[in-house]
Motif scaffolding. Structure first.
Motif, PDB file in Angstrom:
ATOM      1  N   LYS A  73      95.029  35.854 -12.347  1.00  0.00           N
ATOM      2  CA  LYS A  73      94.038  36.921 -12.242  1.00  0.00           C
ATOM      3  C   LYS A  73      93.502  37.236 -13.628  1.00  0.00           C
ATOM      4  N   ILE A  74      92.183  37.420 -13.714  1.00  0.00           N
ATOM      5  CA  ILE A  74      91.564  37.850 -14.968  1.00  0.00           C
ATOM      6  C   ILE A  74      90.826  39.151 -14.701  1.00  0.00           C
ATOM      7  N   LYS A  75      90.922  40.053 -15.667  1.00  0.00           N
ATOM      8  CA  LYS A  75      90.195  41.326 -15.580  1.00  0.00           C
ATOM      9  C   LYS A  75      89.576  41.591 -16.936  1.00  0.00           C
ATOM     10  N   ALA A  76      88.334  42.063 -16.927  1.00  0.00           N
ATOM     11  CA  ALA A  76      87.647  42.458 -18.152  1.00  0.00           C
ATOM     12  C   ALA A  76      87.141  43.881 -17.969  1.00  0.00           C
ATOM     13  N   ILE A  77      87.294  44.685 -19.012  1.00  0.00           N
ATOM     14  CA  ILE A  77      86.733  46.033 -18.990  1.00  0.00           C
ATOM     15  C   ILE A  77      86.039  46.287 -20.320  1.00  0.00           C
ATOM     16  N   SER A  78      85.083  47.181 -20.281  1.00  0.00           N
ATOM     17  CA  SER A  78      84.461  47.701 -21.490  1.00  0.00           C
ATOM     18  C   SER A  78      84.467  49.218 -21.377  1.00  0.00           C
ATOM     19  N   ILE A  79      85.182  49.852 -22.271  1.00  0.00           N
ATOM     20  CA  ILE A  79      85.259  51.317 -22.265  1.00  0.00           C
ATOM     21  C   ILE A  79      83.925  51.904 -22.685  1.00  0.00           C
ATOM     22  N   THR A  80      83.276  51.295 -23.693  1.00  0.00           N
ATOM     23  CA  THR A  80      82.005  51.831 -24.179  1.00  0.00           C
ATOM     24  C   THR A  80      80.882  51.645 -23.165  1.00  0.00           C
TER      25      THR A  80
END
Length: 149
Positions: free
Chosen positions: A96-103
């Motif tokens: 599983k891959i997950k990407a997030i961007s807080i900004t």
């Protein structure tokens, strides 16, 4: 598969209090130095990461593999032709891959398969809607080298 969650509730705890279209400076955002146990110079999974958005010329991108954070860095769009490569050692099978961007208040999650050597790309993008934009990620995984133009 693309996810653009806009005003919906995010899965990631880090995005629960996210504000769309933030007036945030990345110099104010403290990014941890992540030491991944699976990042290896000779790893079989090559992951290229890039910011392809001219709306958010600098954004943070945090990547998780199998629910473990493996990187969290600032990415500058420059001329859109810049990808940073990371190498990880992954066992054969489904991951599983997950990407997030807080900004950017963006989140993406998908499964992928490792059969041997793999090359993958995860890009951050934005789609304009008048003065606003919708941030999203794209992901591609291959068992052959990826050519960039």
């Amino acid at each position: 598969m693309f996810f653009s969650l806009g005003c919906q509730r995010f899965k990631s705890e880090e995005l629960q209090n996210c504000i769309e279209y933030p007036d945030i400076s990345l110099t104010d955002l403290k990014l941890p130095n992540i030491k991944s146990q699976i990042e290896k110079p000779d790893g079989n999974f090559r992951l290229y990461v890039s910011n392809q958005s001219f709306d958010l010329i600098i954004t943070d991108i945090k990547i998780f593999i199998d629910d473990t954070a493996v990187l969290h860095e600032r990415f500058d769009v420059e001329h859109q032709h810049n990808w940073k490569m990371f190498r990880f050692s992954l066992s054969k099978g489904i991951h599983k891959i997950k990407a997030i961007s807080i900004t950017a208040c963006a989140e993406y999650e998908s499964q992928f398969e490792i059969a041997g050597d793999n090359w993958a790309v995860i890009d951050f993008w934005t789609k304009k809607h008048g003065k606003n934009y919708t941030p999203y990620f794209s992901f591609e995984n291959r068992c052959e080298e990826i050519a960039f133009l």
